[in-house]
Enzyme design. Structure first.
Site, PDB file in Angstrom:
ATOM      1  N   ASP A  13       0.812  -1.226   0.000  1.00 44.73           N
ATOM      2  CA  ASP A  13       0.000   0.000   0.000  1.00 44.73           C
ATOM      3  C   ASP A  13       0.842   1.271   0.000  1.00 44.73           C
ATOM      4  O   ASP A  13       0.451   2.296   0.553  1.00 44.73           O
ATOM      5  CB  ASP A  13      -0.971   0.021   1.201  1.00 44.73           C
ATOM      6  CG  ASP A  13      -1.883  -1.190   1.197  1.00 44.73           C
ATOM      7  OD1 ASP A  13      -2.272  -1.633   0.105  1.00 44.73           O
ATOM      8  OD2 ASP A  13      -2.190  -1.697   2.289  1.00 44.73           O
ATOM      9  N   LYS A  16       1.852   1.951  -5.174  1.00 44.23           N
ATOM     10  CA  LYS A  16       2.398   1.334  -6.399  1.00 44.23           C
ATOM     11  C   LYS A  16       1.488   1.579  -7.598  1.00 44.23           C
ATOM     12  O   LYS A  16       1.956   1.811  -8.704  1.00 44.23           O
ATOM     13  CB  LYS A  16       2.576  -0.182  -6.193  1.00 44.23           C
ATOM     14  CG  LYS A  16       3.548  -0.529  -5.081  1.00 44.23           C
ATOM     15  CD  LYS A  16       3.628  -2.020  -4.843  1.00 44.23           C
ATOM     16  CE  LYS A  16       2.380  -2.617  -4.251  1.00 44.23           C
ATOM     17  NZ  LYS A  16       2.059  -2.173  -2.870  1.00 44.23           N
ATOM     18  N   GLY A  40      -4.570  -4.353  -3.678  1.00 34.47           N
ATOM     19  CA  GLY A  40      -5.560  -3.312  -3.947  1.00 34.47           C
ATOM     20  C   GLY A  40      -4.789  -2.080  -4.348  1.00 34.47           C
ATOM     21  O   GLY A  40      -4.091  -1.490  -3.529  1.00 34.47           O
ATOM     22  N   HIS A  41      -4.823  -1.759  -5.628  1.00 33.93           N
ATOM     23  CA  HIS A  41      -4.051  -0.622  -6.135  1.00 33.93           C
ATOM     24  C   HIS A  41      -5.019   0.474  -6.568  1.00 33.93           C
ATOM     25  O   HIS A  41      -5.829   0.253  -7.465  1.00 33.93           O
ATOM     26  CB  HIS A  41      -3.170  -1.058  -7.313  1.00 33.93           C
ATOM     27  CG  HIS A  41      -2.140  -2.076  -6.930  1.00 33.93           C
ATOM     28  ND1 HIS A  41      -1.276  -2.644  -7.837  1.00 33.93           N
ATOM     29  CD2 HIS A  41      -1.819  -2.623  -5.740  1.00 33.93           C
ATOM     30  CE1 HIS A  41      -0.469  -3.505  -7.213  1.00 33.93           C
ATOM     31  NE2 HIS A  41      -0.797  -3.505  -5.938  1.00 33.93           N
ATOM     32  N   THR A 128      -5.946 -11.740   3.542  1.00 36.25           N
ATOM     33  CA  THR A 128      -7.066 -11.064   2.881  1.00 36.25           C
ATOM     34  C   THR A 128      -8.212 -12.042   2.613  1.00 36.25           C
ATOM     35  O   THR A 128      -9.254 -11.639   2.113  1.00 36.25           O
ATOM     36  CB  THR A 128      -6.604 -10.439   1.552  1.00 36.25           C
ATOM     37  OG1 THR A 128      -6.091 -11.492   0.720  1.00 36.25           O
ATOM     38  CG2 THR A 128      -5.531  -9.394   1.770  1.00 36.25           C
ATOM     39  N   GLN A 223       1.828  -6.206  -3.118  1.00 33.19           N
ATOM     40  CA  GLN A 223       2.340  -6.305  -1.740  1.00 33.19           C
ATOM     41  C   GLN A 223       3.637  -5.485  -1.563  1.00 33.19           C
ATOM     42  O   GLN A 223       3.760  -4.450  -2.177  1.00 33.19           O
ATOM     43  CB  GLN A 223       2.554  -7.779  -1.330  1.00 33.19           C
ATOM     44  CG  GLN A 223       1.244  -8.565  -1.198  1.00 33.19           C
ATOM     45  CD  GLN A 223       0.613  -8.915  -2.531  1.00 33.19           C
ATOM     46  OE1 GLN A 223       1.235  -9.505  -3.393  1.00 33.19           O
ATOM     47  NE2 GLN A 223      -0.639  -8.565  -2.712  1.00 33.19           N
ATOM     48  N   THR A 299      -8.735  -3.584  -0.448  1.00 40.45           N
ATOM     49  CA  THR A 299      -9.256  -4.923  -0.695  1.00 40.45           C
ATOM     50  C   THR A 299     -10.198  -5.363   0.418  1.00 40.45           C
ATOM     51  O   THR A 299     -11.282  -5.878   0.150  1.00 40.45           O
ATOM     52  CB  THR A 299      -8.081  -5.925  -0.823  1.00 40.45           C
ATOM     53  OG1 THR A 299      -7.286  -5.499  -1.931  1.00 40.45           O
ATOM     54  CG2 THR A 299      -8.559  -7.345  -1.082  1.00 40.45           C
TER      55      THR A 299
HETATM   56  P1  GDP Z   1      -0.718   0.261  -3.574  1.00 40.34           P
HETATM   57  O1  GDP Z   1      -1.361  -0.973  -3.073  1.00 40.34           O
HETATM   58  O2  GDP Z   1       0.748   0.303  -3.326  1.00 40.34           O
HETATM   59  O3  GDP Z   1      -1.059   0.569  -5.007  1.00 40.34           O
HETATM   60  O4  GDP Z   1      -1.330   1.454  -2.703  1.00 40.34           O
HETATM   61  P2  GDP Z   1      -2.887   1.662  -2.341  1.00 40.34           P
HETATM   62  O5  GDP Z   1      -3.593   2.122  -3.553  1.00 40.34           O
HETATM   63  O6  GDP Z   1      -3.412   0.486  -1.607  1.00 40.34           O
HETATM   64  O7  GDP Z   1      -2.766   2.814  -1.251  1.00 40.34           O
HETATM   65  C1  GDP Z   1      -2.167   4.017  -1.558  1.00 40.34           C
HETATM   66  C2  GDP Z   1      -3.214   5.148  -1.394  1.00 40.34           C
HETATM   67  O8  GDP Z   1      -2.555   6.391  -1.380  1.00 40.34           O
HETATM   68  C3  GDP Z   1      -4.209   5.226  -2.541  1.00 40.34           C
HETATM   69  O9  GDP Z   1      -5.448   5.648  -2.034  1.00 40.34           O
HETATM   70  C4  GDP Z   1      -3.610   6.288  -3.461  1.00 40.34           C
HETATM   71  O10 GDP Z   1      -4.591   6.966  -4.235  1.00 40.34           O
HETATM   72  C5  GDP Z   1      -3.002   7.213  -2.456  1.00 40.34           C
HETATM   73  N1  GDP Z   1      -1.793   7.921  -2.886  1.00 40.34           N
HETATM   74  C6  GDP Z   1      -0.778   7.483  -3.681  1.00 40.34           C
HETATM   75  N2  GDP Z   1       0.206   8.406  -3.743  1.00 40.34           N
HETATM   76  C7  GDP Z   1      -0.194   9.436  -2.970  1.00 40.34           C
HETATM   77  C8  GDP Z   1       0.402  10.679  -2.594  1.00 40.34           C
HETATM   78  O11 GDP Z   1       1.523  11.007  -2.978  1.00 40.34           O
HETATM   79  N3  GDP Z   1      -0.326  11.474  -1.735  1.00 40.34           N
HETATM   80  C9  GDP Z   1      -1.560  11.139  -1.260  1.00 40.34           C
HETATM   81  N4  GDP Z   1      -2.194  11.973  -0.441  1.00 40.34           N
HETATM   82  N5  GDP Z   1      -2.144   9.980  -1.597  1.00 40.34           N
HETATM   83  C10 GDP Z   1      -1.465   9.140  -2.425  1.00 40.34           C
HETATM   84  P1  IMO Z   2      -0.975  -4.213  -2.154  1.00 33.15           P
HETATM   85  O1  IMO Z   2      -0.542  -4.761  -3.478  1.00 33.15           O
HETATM   86  C1  IMO Z   2      -0.963  -4.666   2.171  1.00 33.15           C
HETATM   87  C2  IMO Z   2      -1.124  -8.756   3.740  1.00 33.15           C
HETATM   88  C3  IMO Z   2      -2.379  -9.208   4.458  1.00 33.15           C
HETATM   89  C4  IMO Z   2      -1.789 -10.190   5.448  1.00 33.15           C
HETATM   90  C5  IMO Z   2      -0.661 -10.848   4.652  1.00 33.15           C
HETATM   91  C6  IMO Z   2      -1.035 -12.184   4.039  1.00 33.15           C
HETATM   92  O2  IMO Z   2      -2.243  -3.454  -2.201  1.00 33.15           O
HETATM   93  O3  IMO Z   2       0.134  -3.451  -1.514  1.00 33.15           O
HETATM   94  P2  IMO Z   2      -2.534 -12.871   1.953  1.00 33.15           P
HETATM   95  O4  IMO Z   2      -3.996 -12.673   1.685  1.00 33.15           O
HETATM   96  O5  IMO Z   2      -1.642 -12.249   0.933  1.00 33.15           O
HETATM   97  O6  IMO Z   2      -2.183 -14.296   2.236  1.00 33.15           O
HETATM   98  O7  IMO Z   2      -2.276 -12.092   3.344  1.00 33.15           O
HETATM   99  O8  IMO Z   2      -0.332  -9.929   3.621  1.00 33.15           O
HETATM  100  N1  IMO Z   2      -1.344  -8.222   2.377  1.00 33.15           N
HETATM  101  C7  IMO Z   2      -1.257  -6.926   2.054  1.00 33.15           C
HETATM  102  N2  IMO Z   2      -1.029  -5.842   2.836  1.00 33.15           N
HETATM  103  N3  IMO Z   2      -1.093  -4.518   0.842  1.00 33.15           N
HETATM  104  C8  IMO Z   2      -1.299  -5.597   0.055  1.00 33.15           C
HETATM  105  O9  IMO Z   2      -1.312  -5.526  -1.280  1.00 33.15           O
HETATM  106  C9  IMO Z   2      -1.425  -6.872   0.658  1.00 33.15           C
HETATM  107  N4  IMO Z   2      -1.639  -8.128   0.193  1.00 33.15           N
HETATM  108  C10 IMO Z   2      -1.569  -8.945   1.255  1.00 33.15           C
HETATM  109  O10 IMO Z   2      -3.025  -8.141   5.099  1.00 33.15           O
HETATM  110  O11 IMO Z   2      -1.190  -9.504   6.511  1.00 33.15           O
HETATM  111 MG    MG Z   3      -2.889  -1.587  -1.815  1.00 32.68          MG
END
Ligand code: GDP
Ligand code: IMO
Ligand code: MG
Length: 427
Positions: A13, A16, A40-41, A128, A223, A299
């Site tokens: 999170d 990415k 969850g991106h 998850t 991840q 997610t």
């Molecule tokens: P990922 O799993 O690595 O793709 O990250 P997630 O999407 O789960 O979580 C990142 C969150 O931060 C999302 O809601 C993005 O829209 C938000 N985000 C990404 N870059 C920035 C940033 O530079 N500033 C702010 N405020 N939000 C950001």
């Molecule tokens: P993105 O791509 C954050 C965590 C789960 C749990 C552990 C194992 O959005 O960054 P799993 O279902 O993969 O067997 O769960 O990994 N986890 C994540 N945490 N971001 C994710 O994906 C994750 N995908 C799995 O919360 O601790």
């Molecule tokens: Mg994510």
């Protein structure tokens, strides 16, 4: 032949999806190489927000071919609903390629994930619940179902039989559940075959030919480094290799082809699920990071645990991934703090430790040693260049760069594509 890997440097999170989408306009292929719909991106394009789970974030860039590599685990029902959701919003998904060698998350793997977690009780991982671990376990145990098996009913039936043989014993005798019928699973899986057929390809060949033709290929990790099955905080990890090496095995591209490895690094730290997290905050600062940073899982909808930036982890990510660059995200979230603590080392059993301890027990006892950096109060969301940032924000970035061991080449100052300061170009 430029191939780039973009991966999470912390516990996932990090942003990415946004970073991949930003580069999507300049690359020819975006490839997911591990994980599945546990990811969850979030990608924000103009006033539109997309939550992608299985599809590479490049799907939103018209010129880009999205690829699901052999290392990914695919839940066909999730994939099809993600595709139709995007189609309804006018996104063309016809270029998608899916490796025939990717493993399928079957309905029984989702069941096993959930019952195992319940069985573990307070020792649970906090997965998850998407069937990720059991599907990779089947792959390693050589009883997995691959995408290509959907096109041979007799083989598929034999493989589902083999997989359920042991699982039904477990489900009925240990977990007190009903047995799962082979023909029901086979019928469900065959129902996906035709819909997926247009996308199934020899992605290893396609990607290697693309690299020979000088196309730009971006590997998008799910991840993060500390969730890696080998290099993460085991057993509180996911069941794949999000680290850079995973891109090679998970896409069938040799390490000699990879020219750049970009670590996505949040300006503070978050984690979802169980496991050690030295800089975790349980006070108002933690609440504030969660509120201002909207730190809620894409997610599972779970609140993310929040804490200050941890340079020990960032250094570790640089090392195990061979990072060439960092993309620092969410700097804007830190606006308004007078002082910002940054963890520079740990104290473990009375001793100062500079690097991530090799022993799990030590890591569980690690207490953060903080250095405090001065904060800033100016709104930075419209900053376009490094010099637009307030002096203290510049100093914060420079300090993180110094501690983390690789140059910070971009800075996120908001969720939108444009809310990014580009320092060194990636391509
Ligand atoms: P990922 O799993 O690595 O793709 O990250 P997630 O999407 O789960 O979580 C990142 C969150 O931060 C999302 O809601 C993005 O829209 C938000 N985000 C990404 N870059 C920035 C940033 O530079 N500033 C702010 N405020 N939000 C950001
Ligand atoms: P993105 O791509 C954050 C965590 C789960 C749990 C552990 C194992 O959005 O960054 P799993 O279902 O993969 O067997 O769960 O990994 N986890 C994540 N945490 N971001 C994710 O994906 C994750 N995908 C799995 O919360 O601790
Ligand atoms: Mg994510």
């Amino acid at each position: 032949m430029p191939a780039l890997v973009l991966l999470g440097a912390q516990w996932g999170d990090e942003g990415k999806g946004k970073a991949t989408d930003l580069l999507g306009g300049s690359v020819d292929y975006v490839v997911r190489y591990q994980g599945g719909n546990n990811a969850g991106h979030t990608v924000v394009v103009g006033d539109q927000k997309y939550a992608l789970h299985l599809l590479p974030s490049g799907i939103l860039s018209p010129g880009c071919t999205p690829v699901i590599g052999n290392g990914v685990v695919v839940d066909p029902s999730v994939l099809l609903s993600e595709l139709s959701g995007l189609n309804e919003r006018g996104v063309d998904t016809s270029k998608l390629l899916i490796s025939g060698n990717a493993h399928i998350i079957t309905p029984y793997n989702v069941t096993v994930d959930k019952v195992t977690e319940r069985f573990l009780g307070k020792r649970k991982i906090g997965t998850t619940g998407r069937g990720i671990g059991p599907t990779y376990a089947d792959k390693i145990n050589r009883v997995g179902i691959r995408v290509q098996d959907l096109y041979d009913e007799s083989i598929l039936t034999q493989k589902v039989e083999a997989a359920l043989d042991v699982k039904n014993q477990l489900l009925t005798k240990l977990y007190n559940r009903r047995a799962i019928a082979v023909d029901q699973v086979v019928e469900e899986l065959l129902g996906y075959a035709e819909k997926l057929a247009p996308f199934v390809a020899d992605t290893v060949l396609v990607l290697n030919q693309a690299l020979e033709d000088d196309k730009v290929v971006l590997f998008e990790g799910g991840q993060g480094t500390l969730l890696d099955i080998d290099h993460g905080t085991y057993p509180f990890v996911t069941s794949s290799n999000p680290t850079a090496g995973g891109a090679c095995t998970g896409a069938g591209v040799g390490p000699t082809k990879i020219s750049r490895v970009i670590g996505i690094l949040k300006a503070y730290t978050t984690r979802v699920g169980a496991g050690p997290f030295p800089t975790e905050l349980f006070d108002e600062d933690g609440e504030a990071l969660r509120r201002i940073g909207h730190e809620r899982g894409v997610t599972t909808g779970r609140d993310r645990r929040c804490g200050w930036f941890d340079a020990v982890i960032a250094r570790y990510a640089t090392r195990v991934n061979g990072l060439t660059d960092f993309f620092l995200t969410k700097l804007d979230v830190l606006t308004g703090w007078e002082q910002i603590p940054v963890c520079v080392a740990y104290e473990i059993d009375g001793k100062r430790v500079e690097e991530l301890p090799y022993s799990q027990s030590d890591f569980h006892h690690a207490k953060p040693i903080y250095e405090t950096l001065p904060g800033w109060s100016e709104d930075i969301t419209s900053a376009k260049s490094f010099s637009d940032l307030p002096k203290n924000a510049q100093a914060y970035v420079k300090a993180l760069e110094e501690m983390s061991g690789a140059p910070i080449s971009a800075i996120g100052v908001g969720p939108g594509r444009d809310e990014t300061i580009e320092i060194n170009s990636f391509i």
